[in-house]
Design a protein around this motif. Structure first.
Motif, short mmCIF file in Angstrom:
data_model
loop_
_atom_site.label_atom_id
_atom_site.label_comp_id
_atom_site.label_asym_id
_atom_site.label_seq_id
_atom_site.Cartn_x
_atom_site.Cartn_y
_atom_site.Cartn_z
N ASN A 57 0.86 -1.18 0.00
CA ASN A 57 0.00 0.00 0.00
C ASN A 57 0.90 1.24 0.00
OD1 ASN A 57 -1.76 2.09 0.51
ND2 ASN A 57 -2.58 1.26 2.42
N ILE A 58 1.07 1.86 -1.17
CA ILE A 58 1.98 3.01 -1.27
C ILE A 58 1.24 4.34 -1.28
CG2 ILE A 58 3.72 1.63 -2.48
CD1 ILE A 58 2.88 3.13 -5.07
N ASN A 59 -0.08 4.30 -1.16
CA ASN A 59 -0.87 5.54 -1.21
C ASN A 59 -2.00 5.45 -0.18
OD1 ASN A 59 -2.08 7.93 -2.05
ND2 ASN A 59 -1.87 7.48 -4.22
N PRO A 60 -1.64 5.38 1.12
CA PRO A 60 -2.65 5.11 2.15
C PRO A 60 -3.70 6.20 2.34
CG PRO A 60 -0.54 5.68 3.14
CD PRO A 60 -0.29 5.51 1.68
N SER A 61 -3.45 7.40 1.80
CA SER A 61 -4.44 8.47 1.95
C SER A 61 -5.53 8.42 0.90
CB SER A 61 -3.74 9.84 1.90
OG SER A 61 -3.18 10.07 0.61
N HIS A 62 -5.37 7.59 -0.13
CA HIS A 62 -6.37 7.52 -1.19
C HIS A 62 -7.64 6.85 -0.68
CE1 HIS A 62 -8.32 6.63 -5.03
NE2 HIS A 62 -7.54 7.55 -5.56
N PRO A 63 -8.83 7.28 -1.11
CA PRO A 63 -10.08 6.67 -0.63
C PRO A 63 -10.16 5.16 -0.85
CG PRO A 63 -10.55 8.73 -1.79
CD PRO A 63 -9.08 8.46 -1.97
N ILE A 64 -9.58 4.65 -1.91
CA ILE A 64 -9.66 3.21 -2.18
C ILE A 64 -8.83 2.40 -1.18
CG2 ILE A 64 -9.10 1.41 -3.89
CD1 ILE A 64 -9.82 3.37 -6.08
N MET A 65 -7.84 3.04 -0.56
CA MET A 65 -6.94 2.34 0.35
C MET A 65 -7.36 2.43 1.82
SD MET A 65 -4.43 0.80 -1.28
CE MET A 65 -5.79 0.22 -2.27
N GLN A 66 -8.53 3.00 2.09
CA GLN A 66 -8.95 3.15 3.48
C GLN A 66 -9.26 1.78 4.10
OE1 GLN A 66 -8.54 6.26 4.92
NE2 GLN A 66 -7.58 6.27 2.89
N GLY A 67 -8.74 1.57 5.31
CA GLY A 67 -8.93 0.30 6.02
C GLY A 67 -7.95 -0.77 5.61
N ILE A 68 -6.96 -0.43 4.77
CA ILE A 68 -5.97 -1.39 4.30
C ILE A 68 -4.64 -1.11 4.99
CG2 ILE A 68 -4.76 -2.31 2.28
CD1 ILE A 68 -7.81 -2.85 2.37
N GLY A 69 -3.96 -2.15 5.45
CA GLY A 69 -2.68 -1.99 6.14
C GLY A 69 -1.53 -1.71 5.19
N ASP A 70 -0.32 -1.88 5.70
CA ASP A 70 0.87 -1.58 4.91
C ASP A 70 1.00 -2.49 3.70
OD1 ASP A 70 1.61 0.42 6.66
OD2 ASP A 70 2.93 -0.88 7.83
N TYR A 71 0.54 -3.72 3.81
CA TYR A 71 0.65 -4.66 2.69
C TYR A 71 -0.39 -5.77 2.85
CZ TYR A 71 3.28 -7.53 6.04
OH TYR A 71 3.66 -8.25 7.14
N ILE A 72 -0.62 -6.47 1.75
CA ILE A 72 -1.48 -7.65 1.73
C ILE A 72 -0.67 -8.79 1.14
CG2 ILE A 72 -3.59 -8.69 0.78
CD1 ILE A 72 -4.70 -5.85 0.46
N ASP A 73 -0.66 -9.93 1.81
CA ASP A 73 0.00 -11.12 1.28
C ASP A 73 -1.04 -12.03 0.62
OD1 ASP A 73 2.64 -10.62 1.84
OD2 ASP A 73 2.56 -11.53 3.83
N ILE A 74 -0.76 -12.40 -0.62
CA ILE A 74 -1.60 -13.35 -1.36
C ILE A 74 -0.78 -14.63 -1.50
CG2 ILE A 74 -2.81 -13.84 -3.51
CD1 ILE A 74 -3.24 -10.85 -3.85
N PRO A 75 -1.21 -15.73 -0.89
CA PRO A 75 -0.38 -16.94 -0.86
C PRO A 75 0.00 -17.47 -2.24
CG PRO A 75 -2.18 -17.12 0.71
CD PRO A 75 -2.44 -15.89 -0.10
N GLU A 76 -0.91 -17.37 -3.21
CA GLU A 76 -0.60 -17.82 -4.56
C GLU A 76 -1.41 -17.00 -5.55
OE1 GLU A 76 0.44 -22.03 -6.77
OE2 GLU A 76 -1.05 -22.02 -5.16
N GLU A 77 -0.73 -16.53 -6.57
CA GLU A 77 -1.35 -15.67 -7.58
C GLU A 77 -0.54 -15.76 -8.87
OE1 GLU A 77 -3.47 -14.30 -9.20
OE2 GLU A 77 -3.89 -12.25 -8.59
#
Length: 242
Positions: free
Chosen positions: A134-154
């Protein structure tokens, strides 16, 4: 009330039991289910019905689009089977103010490429772990999201992503083999807001992840129109005297 229409090819779910096991209501049904609430009304349209019959118009009409605030698009291997007439109709509605969210391999859809005006090519490879920063935490789409999200497989999507410069980049994806990707980007085209979000390959249960659902919900709220034209015209405008 925010009115959302979710498009999905519904091809993999019909022909591949392993995909239907992950998304037993289809990807479109899964997205509709977590979006549906008291202030959000969701409709779904598909290229293929559950019996495998194809409908090039996807059940999309101008009346449906006029009644849609935000369209969500998931496509993969049958982009060219969506008719040009439907693409033009949606494109015009986006320019008039309808919001649009493109998920995963919708980067190669005719609609997204028409909006971007570029090839929208990228590098890709079969699945591995992804970390979304998450490199833009002030953007409305990023509200409630932490520093990063891990996706086990993609599925790996890597640069260079042949898109026009985004108005804003919200997330960067990284992989164990060190590729990087602009995984969440936004643009505006005339009055319509556009969000591209990379996660969501059909063989992984990514749309069941709470944080991914939160981002899509936030994106719907961000993309819904504050102003919408009925049509875009170039009028002979009369002089207004002071």
């Amino acid at each position: 009330m925010t009115r959302v229409t979710v498009f999905n090819e519904n091809y993999h779910e019909v022909i591949r039991p392993e995909v239907r096991k992950i998304y037993n209501k289809g990807i479109h049904g899964t997205i509709a289910e977590f979006l549906q609430c008291d202030d959000t009304e969701v409709k779904t349209v598909t290229l293929y019905d559950d019996n495998g019959k194809m409908h090039p118009d996807c059940g999309i009409t101008n009346a449906l689009l006029q009644d849609t605030d935000v369209i969500i698009w998931w496509g993969h291997c049958h982009h060219e089977k969506v008719s040009d007439e439907v693409v033009d109709m949606i494109h015009n509605n986006i320019l008039c103010g309808m919001g649009a969210i493109f998920l995963h391999s919708a980067h190669h859809s005719k609609l997204f490429k028409k909006l971007m005006g570029t090839t929208c090519n990228l590098n890709w490879r079969d699945g591995e772990k992804e970390r979304l920063w998450n490199i833009n935490p002030s953007h409305p789409i990023m509200q409630g999201i932490g520093d990063y999200i891990d996706i086990p497989e993609e599925e790996m999507y890597g640069e260079r992503f042949q898109i026009p410069k985004p108005d804003d980049i919200l997330m960067l994806g990284t992989y164990s083999s060190h590729e990087v990707f602009r995984s969440a980007c936004v643009w505006q085209r005339v009055y319509g807001k556009i969000f591209y979000f990379q996660p969501g390959h059909e063989t992984y249960p990514i749309y069941h992840m709470e944080e991914i659902q939160r981002i899509i919900k936030n994106a719907v709220n961000w993309a819904k129109p504050l102003y919408r034209e009925r049509e875009l015209i170039c009028p002979d405008f009369p002089k207004i005297e002071l």
